[in-house]
Design an enzyme around this catalytic site. Structure first.
Site, PDB file in Angstrom:
ATOM      1  N   ILE A  12       7.733  24.562 -25.273  1.00 13.39           N
ATOM      2  CA  ILE A  12       8.735  23.153 -25.911  1.00 13.39           C
ATOM      3  C   ILE A  12       8.660  22.403 -24.293  1.00 13.39           C
ATOM      4  O   ILE A  12      10.036  22.979 -23.637  1.00 13.39           O
ATOM      5  CB  ILE A  12       9.375  23.510 -27.122  1.00 13.39           C
ATOM      6  CG1 ILE A  12      10.351  22.797 -27.270  1.00 13.39           C
ATOM      7  CG2 ILE A  12      10.628  24.349 -26.675  1.00 13.39           C
ATOM      8  CD1 ILE A  12      10.840  22.561 -28.622  1.00 13.39           C
ATOM      9  N   CYS A  13       9.019  21.003 -24.661  1.00 13.39           N
ATOM     10  CA  CYS A  13       9.308  20.120 -23.690  1.00 13.39           C
ATOM     11  C   CYS A  13       8.479  19.880 -22.252  1.00 13.39           C
ATOM     12  O   CYS A  13       7.616  19.800 -22.480  1.00 13.39           O
ATOM     13  CB  CYS A  13      10.696  20.380 -23.834  1.00 13.39           C
ATOM     14  SG  CYS A  13      11.955  18.993 -23.080  1.00 13.39           S
ATOM     15  N   ALA A  14       9.206  20.545 -21.518  1.00 14.97           N
ATOM     16  CA  ALA A  14       8.546  20.302 -20.001  1.00 14.97           C
ATOM     17  C   ALA A  14       7.896  21.775 -20.117  1.00 14.97           C
ATOM     18  O   ALA A  14       6.495  22.071 -19.284  1.00 14.97           O
ATOM     19  CB  ALA A  14       8.854  19.973 -19.217  1.00 14.97           C
TER      20      ALA A  14
END
Length: 181
Positions: free
Chosen positions: A99-101
């Site tokens: 998730i995210c980066a």
């Protein structure tokens, strides 16, 4: 067993919300430290790890999860054992979630070629080989055995997608209803 890898600087919501939801669904989940008994996240919250990276046993695993957080992802990516673990999980056809980066690590390591994926807005160019889906409403994409999430605001949807992948839609709906989400 689900292994959630925690590196210093991890985004707390992206690790702890999915861990909570998985455990509510009675899915065995371990918070894994790259080093030491505790890990401090990007917002100064220190978490006690359940075990260390060298204790991960993929023969017991169903899924490996990589939370985001700029420094956390940098630290995950700097640890060769993390790349090796993810490659082995992929080779064993286990679920891998980021998730995210963190999906950018999957891209860097060649696991997103031809896959649909999402990541933190503006980082889509780092999803090497992937078909970026920045417009996904809930911020979560499942393609094959890879689940990617957009950002901390997608942590509940991401966690519920992990539950659904491992125990089905009914279990995810039970958890969703229990937390009134």
């Amino acid at each position: 067993m689900v292994y959630i890898l925690l590196a210093p600087g991890f985004e707390e919501a992206e690790a702890l919300t999915p861990a909570d939801l998985l455990r509510r669904a009675d899915i065995e989940t371990a918070l894994v430290s790259l080093q030491g008994d505790t890990v401090t996240g990007s917002h100064g919250i220190t978490v006690a790890a359940d075990l260390s990276l060298d204790s991960v046993d993929l023969s017991r695993a169903e899924m490996v999860v990589l939370p985001g957080g700029g420094m956390g992802v940098k630290n995950l990516g700097a640890e060769p054992a993390v790349e090796t673990l993810v490659k082995e999980a992929m080779d064993r056809e286990l679920w891998v979630a980021a998730i995210c980066a963190a999906p950018t690590l999957l891209g860097r390591w060649g696991h997103l070629i031809g896959k649909e994926a999402v990541c933190y807005p503006g980082m889509e160019g780092q999803l090497a080989g992937a078909q970026a889906k920045p417009d996904v409403a809930c911020g979560v994409v499942t393609d094959g055995r890879i689940i990617t999430g957009r950002a901390a605001g997608s942590a509940f949807d991401f966690g519920l997608a992990l539950v659904e992948a491992l125990k089905g839609k009914g279990a995810a709906e039970q958890v969703r209803n229990a937390i009134r989400y």
